[in-house]
Design an enzyme around this catalytic site. Structure first.
Site, short mmCIF file in Angstrom:
data_model
loop_
_atom_site.label_atom_id
_atom_site.label_comp_id
_atom_site.label_asym_id
_atom_site.label_seq_id
_atom_site.Cartn_x
_atom_site.Cartn_y
_atom_site.Cartn_z
N LYS A 29 16.23 34.70 -33.88
CA LYS A 29 15.07 33.66 -34.60
C LYS A 29 15.72 33.35 -35.95
O LYS A 29 15.81 34.38 -36.92
CB LYS A 29 13.85 34.28 -34.24
CG LYS A 29 12.81 33.34 -34.27
CD LYS A 29 11.49 34.16 -34.39
CE LYS A 29 10.47 33.87 -33.28
NZ LYS A 29 8.92 34.46 -33.81
C1 E4P Z 1 6.08 33.23 -32.45
O1 E4P Z 1 7.23 33.23 -32.23
C2 E4P Z 1 5.53 33.29 -33.77
O2 E4P Z 1 5.89 34.19 -34.72
C3 E4P Z 1 3.92 33.35 -33.56
O3 E4P Z 1 3.19 32.77 -32.42
C4 E4P Z 1 3.14 33.30 -34.84
O4 E4P Z 1 1.71 33.35 -34.50
P1 E4P Z 1 0.55 33.51 -35.76
O5 E4P Z 1 0.35 32.22 -36.39
O6 E4P Z 1 -0.51 34.00 -34.80
O7 E4P Z 1 1.12 34.76 -36.51
#
Ligand code: E4P
Length: 213
Positions: free
Chosen positions: A82
């Site tokens: 990522k």
């Molecule tokens: C996923 O890859 C993201 O990091 C995640 O969905 C972020 O979610 P949040 O906005 O609830 O922290």
């Protein structure tokens, strides 16, 4: 549509994987910090349950992202690196694509960002809809824009709806044709539920008791 669990908790992944509907997991540094467990061990445990586990680089420069991403990818073939949506991140996406290392671009908040990430070679882009909603914008409208643009071109890049907050987000994402939705554990647990299913089953079982007599 593929469904991912948005968590760094291995027990949650093991539980939902047993349902037979889980396609992957997305972790991020905040989720990993919340669990307080060893990152590599966590990722490797998750790779036993699902074929796609996003592990986020924390370096902010290309050289650092390259080093971390290559290391993560060496842990297991299910690891997806990522990468944040920055100009350094774009360089890293291009490099990882050339090496056959799968990537997921995180922190996407606009259509131009989505296009740049796809052009740089991301396998997955993650627009954060809940955070846009939190900021008073319309997160799902961004998914609509991205899916419309994706229909015009031939990007080899899946759209992952991230930062989901409730089951309606998953339904709306599916209706827009998004490829993947990542869902927090508490929201995932709500997906199989409906009060009419509960009351309907209760009545069927009560009526069956009468047949048996
Ligand atoms: C996923 O890859 C993201 O990091 C995640 O969905 C972020 O979610 P949040 O906005 O609830 O922290």
């Amino acid at each position: 549509m593929k469904l991912f669990l948005d968590t760094a908790n291995v027990a949650q992944v093991a539980e939902v994987a047993e349902w037979g509907v889980l396609d992957g997991v997305t972790t991020n540094p905040s989720l990993v910090a919340k669990e307080g467990k060893d990152f590599k061990k966590t990722v490797l445990e998750m790779c036993k349950h699902v074929p796609c586990v996003s592990a986020q680089v924390t370096a902010t420069d290309f050289a650092g992202m390259k080093k971390q991403g290559e290391e993560y990818a060496s842990w297991h073939k299910h690891v997806v690196v990522k990468v944040p949506m920055t100009t350094e991140g774009l360089k890293a996406l291009k490099f990882f694509r050339s090496k056959g290392i799968k990537t997921n671009t995180t922190l996407i908040f606009s259509l131009p960002q989505a296009i740049l990430a796809a052009k740089a070679g991301a396998n997955i882009i993650s627009p954060f809809i809940g955070r846009l909603d939190d900021a008073g914008e319309d997160g799902m409208a961004l998914i609509g824009e991205i899916m419309q643009a994706w229909c015009q071109y031939d990007f080899d890049c899946e759209v992952l709806v991230a930062s989901t907050r409730h089951p309606r987000h998953i339904a709306d994402a599916a209706m827009l044709g998004a490829h993947i939705c990542t869902v927090p554990y508490d929201v995932f647990k709500k997906l199989p539920m409906h009060p009419l299913t509960d009351s309907g089953l209760k009545k069927f079982l009560a009526d069956w008791e009468k047949v048996k007599k």
